[in-house]
Design a protein around this motif. Structure first.
Motif, mmCIF file in Angstrom:
data_model
loop_
_atom_site.group_PDB
_atom_site.id
_atom_site.type_symbol
_atom_site.label_atom_id
_atom_site.label_comp_id
_atom_site.label_asym_id
_atom_site.label_seq_id
_atom_site.Cartn_x
_atom_site.Cartn_y
_atom_site.Cartn_z
ATOM 1 N N PRO A 1 0.887 -1.158 -0.154
ATOM 2 C CA PRO A 1 -0.054 -0.022 -0.009
ATOM 3 C C PRO A 1 0.833 1.278 -0.034
ATOM 4 O O PRO A 1 2.015 1.141 0.292
ATOM 5 C CB PRO A 1 -0.720 -0.200 1.226
ATOM 6 N N LEU A 2 0.298 2.451 -0.490
ATOM 7 C CA LEU A 2 1.013 3.566 -0.574
ATOM 8 C C LEU A 2 0.873 4.422 0.825
ATOM 9 O O LEU A 2 -0.212 4.476 1.502
ATOM 10 C CB LEU A 2 0.262 4.431 -1.554
ATOM 11 N N LYS A 3 2.231 4.389 1.500
ATOM 12 C CA LYS A 3 2.211 5.158 2.580
ATOM 13 C C LYS A 3 2.814 6.602 2.913
ATOM 14 O O LYS A 3 2.423 7.268 3.725
ATOM 15 C CB LYS A 3 2.870 4.300 3.662
ATOM 16 N N ALA A 4 3.669 7.067 1.831
ATOM 17 C CA ALA A 4 3.978 8.423 1.989
ATOM 18 C C ALA A 4 4.260 8.949 0.526
ATOM 19 O O ALA A 4 4.438 7.940 -0.506
ATOM 20 C CB ALA A 4 5.303 8.178 2.505
ATOM 21 N N ILE A 5 4.214 10.253 0.393
ATOM 22 C CA ILE A 5 4.531 10.995 -0.732
ATOM 23 C C ILE A 5 5.586 11.692 -0.539
ATOM 24 O O ILE A 5 5.459 12.587 0.339
ATOM 25 C CB ILE A 5 3.121 11.506 -1.510
ATOM 26 N N ILE A 6 6.802 11.765 -1.242
ATOM 27 C CA ILE A 6 7.851 12.668 -1.061
ATOM 28 C C ILE A 6 7.845 13.495 -2.271
ATOM 29 O O ILE A 6 8.371 13.361 -3.328
ATOM 30 C CB ILE A 6 9.214 11.817 -0.901
ATOM 31 N N PHE A 7 7.852 14.926 -2.033
ATOM 32 C CA PHE A 7 7.882 15.854 -2.892
ATOM 33 C C PHE A 7 9.195 16.841 -3.119
ATOM 34 O O PHE A 7 9.993 16.939 -2.073
ATOM 35 C CB PHE A 7 6.821 17.022 -2.458
ATOM 36 N N ASP A 8 9.715 16.937 -4.353
ATOM 37 C CA ASP A 8 10.748 17.870 -4.778
ATOM 38 C C ASP A 8 10.233 19.108 -4.377
ATOM 39 O O ASP A 8 8.801 19.021 -4.346
ATOM 40 C CB ASP A 8 11.103 17.785 -6.013
ATOM 41 N N LEU A 9 10.730 20.009 -4.106
ATOM 42 C CA LEU A 9 10.176 21.553 -3.990
ATOM 43 C C LEU A 9 10.318 22.339 -5.147
ATOM 44 O O LEU A 9 9.018 22.676 -5.600
ATOM 45 C CB LEU A 9 10.752 22.323 -2.752
ATOM 46 N N ASP A 10 11.304 22.854 -5.560
ATOM 47 C CA ASP A 10 11.452 23.695 -6.517
ATOM 48 C C ASP A 10 11.176 23.237 -8.027
ATOM 49 O O ASP A 10 11.569 22.201 -8.183
ATOM 50 C CB ASP A 10 13.000 24.314 -6.694
ATOM 51 N N GLY A 11 9.759 23.853 -8.569
ATOM 52 C CA GLY A 11 9.514 23.214 -9.749
ATOM 53 C C GLY A 11 8.439 22.160 -9.648
ATOM 54 O O GLY A 11 7.720 21.789 -10.506
ATOM 55 N N VAL A 12 8.121 21.745 -8.216
ATOM 56 C CA VAL A 12 6.891 20.898 -8.319
ATOM 57 C C VAL A 12 5.860 21.317 -7.466
ATOM 58 O O VAL A 12 4.608 21.418 -7.581
ATOM 59 C CB VAL A 12 7.286 19.614 -7.431
ATOM 60 N N PHE A 100 -3.954 19.233 -3.653
ATOM 61 C CA PHE A 100 -3.410 17.847 -3.609
ATOM 62 C C PHE A 100 -2.763 17.502 -2.345
ATOM 63 O O PHE A 100 -2.883 16.283 -1.641
ATOM 64 C CB PHE A 100 -2.450 17.702 -4.805
ATOM 65 N N ILE A 101 -2.168 18.463 -1.756
ATOM 66 C CA ILE A 101 -1.157 18.300 -0.458
ATOM 67 C C ILE A 101 -2.073 18.127 0.848
ATOM 68 O O ILE A 101 -1.969 17.059 1.551
ATOM 69 C CB ILE A 101 -0.523 19.539 -0.182
ATOM 70 N N LEU A 102 -3.493 18.954 0.768
ATOM 71 C CA LEU A 102 -4.294 18.614 1.495
ATOM 72 C C LEU A 102 -5.165 17.368 1.672
ATOM 73 O O LEU A 102 -5.337 16.757 2.540
ATOM 74 C CB LEU A 102 -5.375 19.808 1.646
ATOM 75 N N GLU A 103 -5.321 16.870 0.587
ATOM 76 C CA GLU A 103 -6.074 15.519 0.260
ATOM 77 C C GLU A 103 -5.205 14.332 0.717
ATOM 78 O O GLU A 103 -5.790 13.603 1.058
ATOM 79 C CB GLU A 103 -6.244 15.500 -1.414
ATOM 80 N N VAL A 104 -3.860 14.572 0.410
ATOM 81 C CA VAL A 104 -2.569 13.514 0.682
ATOM 82 C C VAL A 104 -3.018 13.386 2.231
ATOM 83 O O VAL A 104 -3.196 12.364 2.871
ATOM 84 C CB VAL A 104 -1.697 13.704 0.267
ATOM 85 N N ASN A 106 -5.255 14.369 4.324
ATOM 86 C CA ASN A 106 -6.423 14.025 5.017
ATOM 87 C C ASN A 106 -6.563 12.393 4.832
ATOM 88 O O ASN A 106 -7.388 11.765 5.636
ATOM 89 C CB ASN A 106 -7.602 14.515 4.271
ATOM 90 N N THR A 107 -6.003 11.725 3.892
ATOM 91 C CA THR A 107 -6.263 10.596 3.634
ATOM 92 C C THR A 107 -5.358 9.635 4.552
ATOM 93 O O THR A 107 -5.377 8.293 4.608
ATOM 94 C CB THR A 107 -5.720 10.108 2.054
ATOM 95 N N GLY A 108 -4.261 10.373 5.187
ATOM 96 C CA GLY A 108 -3.441 9.797 6.290
ATOM 97 C C GLY A 108 -2.287 9.171 5.676
ATOM 98 O O GLY A 108 -1.415 8.622 6.278
ATOM 99 N N ILE A 109 -1.758 9.686 4.336
ATOM 100 C CA ILE A 109 -0.685 9.301 3.674
ATOM 101 C C ILE A 109 0.618 10.441 4.244
ATOM 102 O O ILE A 109 0.171 11.486 4.457
ATOM 103 C CB ILE A 109 -0.770 9.458 2.130
ATOM 104 N N LYS A 110 1.793 9.874 4.548
ATOM 105 C CA LYS A 110 2.663 10.655 5.040
ATOM 106 C C LYS A 110 3.078 11.585 4.054
ATOM 107 O O LYS A 110 3.293 11.167 2.797
ATOM 108 C CB LYS A 110 3.720 10.332 5.710
ATOM 109 N N PHE A 133 3.985 19.093 6.260
ATOM 110 C CA PHE A 133 4.859 18.199 6.001
ATOM 111 C C PHE A 133 5.254 17.452 7.307
ATOM 112 O O PHE A 133 5.701 18.214 8.290
ATOM 113 C CB PHE A 133 6.039 18.636 5.134
ATOM 114 N N ASP A 134 5.476 16.066 7.520
ATOM 115 C CA ASP A 134 5.833 15.425 8.488
ATOM 116 C C ASP A 134 7.394 15.418 8.536
ATOM 117 O O ASP A 134 8.145 15.649 9.546
ATOM 118 C CB ASP A 134 5.667 13.767 8.378
ATOM 119 N N VAL A 135 7.973 15.433 7.323
ATOM 120 C CA VAL A 135 9.634 15.775 7.311
ATOM 121 C C VAL A 135 10.184 16.622 6.261
ATOM 122 O O VAL A 135 9.468 16.370 5.133
ATOM 123 C CB VAL A 135 10.048 14.090 7.085
ATOM 124 N N ILE A 136 11.042 17.229 6.432
ATOM 125 C CA ILE A 136 11.618 18.205 5.317
ATOM 126 C C ILE A 136 13.193 17.815 5.304
ATOM 127 O O ILE A 136 13.890 17.996 6.554
ATOM 128 C CB ILE A 136 11.560 19.594 5.678
#
Ligand code: G6P
Ligand code: MG
Length: 219
Positions: A1-12, A100-104, A106-110, A133-136
């Motif tokens: 299962p999908l548990k986390a989404i890790i975002f690049d910052l600049d340009g994303v 998108f970030i708020l939806e992620v 609310n779904t409980g995905i980190k 964000f849980d972690v930066i």
């Protein structure tokens, strides 16, 4: 299962990739080095000093400067860049990303940020998104820059999530490679040509939906 989404910052999450482009372009011009959008693709996701080195090599001028002078040139670029990001507000979040970030969330995905920038915390704070964000993880905490997977692996580790349960989102070729080398599912934002290693590429951030990427990830 999908548990986390890790975002690049600049340009994303915000269009600061454009500001990096403008600030490097101005420096290149001063040094009489040709600079283009196409060449700039190679700088995306790459650290400040490595970017400078690529520009100098591109102009055949790498040996014209001492290490001290190179640091000075990199500082000049950063001072210019900092002026450009000085006026960032939540209005500068790229289309669809806030939702998108708020939806992620609310779904409980980190959620984590994996950025090559030393200005990452300042940028994410100006956008009003830091608390989501849980972690930066940024250039201040890692040794090896993208395309090395360290920044994504460090984020997953701090989230206590296995890489295979993570999706990474990137606009840089070096970033997509880092995600894949980390053993994660890669979403690219930009052109298919540059981001061919991604599992899925979207032209713009507004095309990204949690529903669709969850489905892609599961298949
Ligand atoms: C990001 C950008 C790069 C930039 C790097 C370092 O990854 O995509 O274009 O060079 O961060 O940024 P900094 O703010 O530390 O100079
Ligand atoms: Mg980027």
């Amino acid at each position: 299962p999908l548990k986390a989404i890790i975002f690049d910052l600049d340009g994303v999450i915000t269009d600061t990739a454009e500001y990096h482009f403008l600030a490097w372009g101005a420096l290149a011009k001063e040094l009489n080095i040709p600079f283009s959008k196409e060449f700039n693709e190679q700088l995306k996701g790459i650290s400040r000093m490595e970017s400078l080195e690529k520009i100098l090599v591109h102009g055949g001028k790498s040996t014209d400067y001492t290490e001290v002078q190179k640091r000075h040139l990199a500082n000049m670029k950063n001072e210019h860049y900092k002026k450009l990001i000085d006026s960032l507000t939540p209005n500068d979040i790229l289309p669809g990303m806030k939702k998108f970030i708020l939806e992620v969330k609310n779904t409980g995905i980190k959620l984590a940020i994996a950025s090559a920038s030393k200005n990452a915390v300042s940028v994410i704070t100006s956008l009003g998104l830091k608390d989501q964000f849980d972690v930066i993880v940024d250039a201040k905490t890692i040794k090896n820059g993208k395309p090395d997977p360290e920044v994504f692996l460090t984020a997953a580790n701090l989230l206590k999530v296995e890489p295979k349960h993570c999706i990474g989102i990137e606009d840089a070729a070096a970033g997509v490679e880092a995600i894949k080398r980390a053993g994660m599912f890669a979403i690219g934002i930009g052109s298919l040509n540059t981001l061919e290693k991604a599992d899925r590429v979207y032209e713009t951030t507004k095309d990204v939906t949690l529903k669709e990427i969850t489905k892609l990830y599961a298949n």
